[in-house]
Design a protein around this motif. Structure first.
Motif, mmCIF file in Angstrom:
data_model
loop_
_atom_site.group_PDB
_atom_site.id
_atom_site.type_symbol
_atom_site.label_atom_id
_atom_site.label_comp_id
_atom_site.label_asym_id
_atom_site.label_seq_id
_atom_site.Cartn_x
_atom_site.Cartn_y
_atom_site.Cartn_z
ATOM 1 N N ASP A 21 0.865 -1.179 0.000
ATOM 2 C CA ASP A 21 0.000 0.000 0.000
ATOM 3 C C ASP A 21 0.906 1.234 0.000
ATOM 4 O OD1 ASP A 21 -1.852 1.951 0.343
ATOM 5 O OD2 ASP A 21 -2.724 1.142 2.197
ATOM 6 N N GLU A 22 0.921 1.941 -1.113
ATOM 7 C CA GLU A 22 1.795 3.118 -1.264
ATOM 8 C C GLU A 22 1.504 4.158 -0.183
ATOM 9 O OE1 GLU A 22 4.309 3.578 -3.416
ATOM 10 O OE2 GLU A 22 4.000 1.605 -4.327
ATOM 11 N N LYS A 23 0.240 4.378 0.125
ATOM 12 C CA LYS A 23 -0.124 5.391 1.130
ATOM 13 C C LYS A 23 0.413 4.985 2.500
ATOM 14 C CE LYS A 23 -3.929 8.388 2.413
ATOM 15 N NZ LYS A 23 -3.122 9.573 2.224
ATOM 16 N N ALA A 24 0.352 3.698 2.807
ATOM 17 C CA ALA A 24 0.866 3.222 4.092
ATOM 18 C C ALA A 24 2.378 3.443 4.172
ATOM 19 C CB ALA A 24 0.536 1.751 4.270
ATOM 20 N N VAL A 25 3.078 3.160 3.078
ATOM 21 C CA VAL A 25 4.530 3.367 3.039
ATOM 22 C C VAL A 25 4.844 4.842 3.262
ATOM 23 C CG1 VAL A 25 6.582 3.302 1.564
ATOM 24 C CG2 VAL A 25 5.008 1.359 1.587
ATOM 25 N N GLN A 27 2.994 7.107 4.763
ATOM 26 C CA GLN A 27 2.678 7.505 6.144
ATOM 27 C C GLN A 27 3.732 6.977 7.122
ATOM 28 O OE1 GLN A 27 -1.319 6.009 6.530
ATOM 29 N NE2 GLN A 27 -2.261 7.980 5.990
ATOM 30 N N LEU A 28 4.187 5.746 6.901
ATOM 31 C CA LEU A 28 5.238 5.190 7.764
ATOM 32 C C LEU A 28 6.535 5.988 7.642
ATOM 33 C CD1 LEU A 28 4.674 1.364 7.270
ATOM 34 C CD2 LEU A 28 4.467 2.624 9.409
ATOM 35 N N THR A 29 6.850 6.362 6.405
ATOM 36 C CA THR A 29 8.063 7.155 6.169
ATOM 37 C C THR A 29 7.966 8.495 6.881
ATOM 38 O OG1 THR A 29 8.273 6.104 4.007
ATOM 39 C CG2 THR A 29 9.577 8.077 4.381
ATOM 40 N N GLU A 30 6.823 9.163 6.709
ATOM 41 C CA GLU A 30 6.625 10.460 7.372
ATOM 42 C C GLU A 30 6.707 10.309 8.886
ATOM 43 O OE1 GLU A 30 2.975 12.232 6.002
ATOM 44 O OE2 GLU A 30 3.722 12.452 3.952
ATOM 45 N N LEU A 32 8.353 8.018 10.592
ATOM 46 C CA LEU A 32 9.750 7.756 10.945
ATOM 47 C C LEU A 32 10.559 9.049 10.918
ATOM 48 C CD1 LEU A 32 11.552 5.277 11.589
ATOM 49 C CD2 LEU A 32 12.235 5.311 9.206
ATOM 50 N N ILE A 33 10.370 9.823 9.851
ATOM 51 C CA ILE A 33 11.096 11.097 9.714
ATOM 52 C C ILE A 33 10.708 12.048 10.840
ATOM 53 C CG2 ILE A 33 11.299 13.181 8.295
ATOM 54 C CD1 ILE A 33 11.243 11.357 5.834
ATOM 55 N N SER A 34 9.405 12.165 11.120
ATOM 56 C CA SER A 34 8.966 13.105 12.155
ATOM 57 C C SER A 34 9.461 12.668 13.534
ATOM 58 C CB SER A 34 7.441 13.234 12.163
ATOM 59 O OG SER A 34 6.853 12.018 12.566
ATOM 60 N N HIS A 35 9.725 11.372 13.694
ATOM 61 C CA HIS A 35 10.236 10.876 14.974
ATOM 62 C C HIS A 35 11.716 11.245 15.158
ATOM 63 C CE1 HIS A 35 10.629 8.291 18.457
ATOM 64 N NE2 HIS A 35 11.687 7.707 17.904
ATOM 65 N N TYR A 36 12.517 11.093 14.106
ATOM 66 C CA TYR A 36 13.964 11.303 14.227
ATOM 67 C C TYR A 36 14.430 12.705 13.839
ATOM 68 C CZ TYR A 36 14.685 6.346 15.100
ATOM 69 O OH TYR A 36 14.671 5.109 15.658
#
Length: 115
Positions: A21-25, A27-30, A32-36
């Motif tokens: 699911d491209e949208k899930a990828v 959202q997960l990327t965002e 991860l980025i917002s966390h680090y």
């Protein structure tokens, strides 16, 4: 018959993979980025500040080194002046001695003429 050992090990793997699911990828990327990212940005600004402080420290050290060099050259000049004074005193003593010898020789010549 055909047993489970006859089946290829890759058989059925493709069907087991879920569709990505491209949208899930995204959202997960965002996430991860917002966390680090905040920690990385804080680290970046801390490193920039550290680098600026090091530049200031290096400039200060260079100024102090140049002051020490000036002090050394002043000490050298002082040594030269004291040496010059020493040799000047020697010259004055030699001149006085020569004048005294000249007086003595003049007196001797006068006394020789009078004899």
């Amino acid at each position: 018959g055909v047993g489970p050992s006859d089946a290829s090990p890759d058989e059925g793997v493709v069907e087991d993979l879920p569709l990505i699911d491209e949208k899930a990828v995204e959202q997960l990327t965002e996430g991860l980025i917002s966390h680090y990212l905040p920690d990385l940005q804080r680290s970046k600004s801390a490193l920039q500040e550290l680098t600026q402080n090091q530049v200031v420290l290096l400039e200060t050290l260079e100024q102090e080194i140049s002051k020490f060099k000036e002090c050394n050259s002043i000490l050298d000049i002082n040594a030269l002046f004291s040496e010059a004074k020493h040799y000047h005193n020697k010259l004055v003593n030699i001149r006085n001695e020569m004048m005294m010898l000249h007086e003595k020789t003049s007196k001797l010549k006068v006394s020789e003429i009078n004899i």
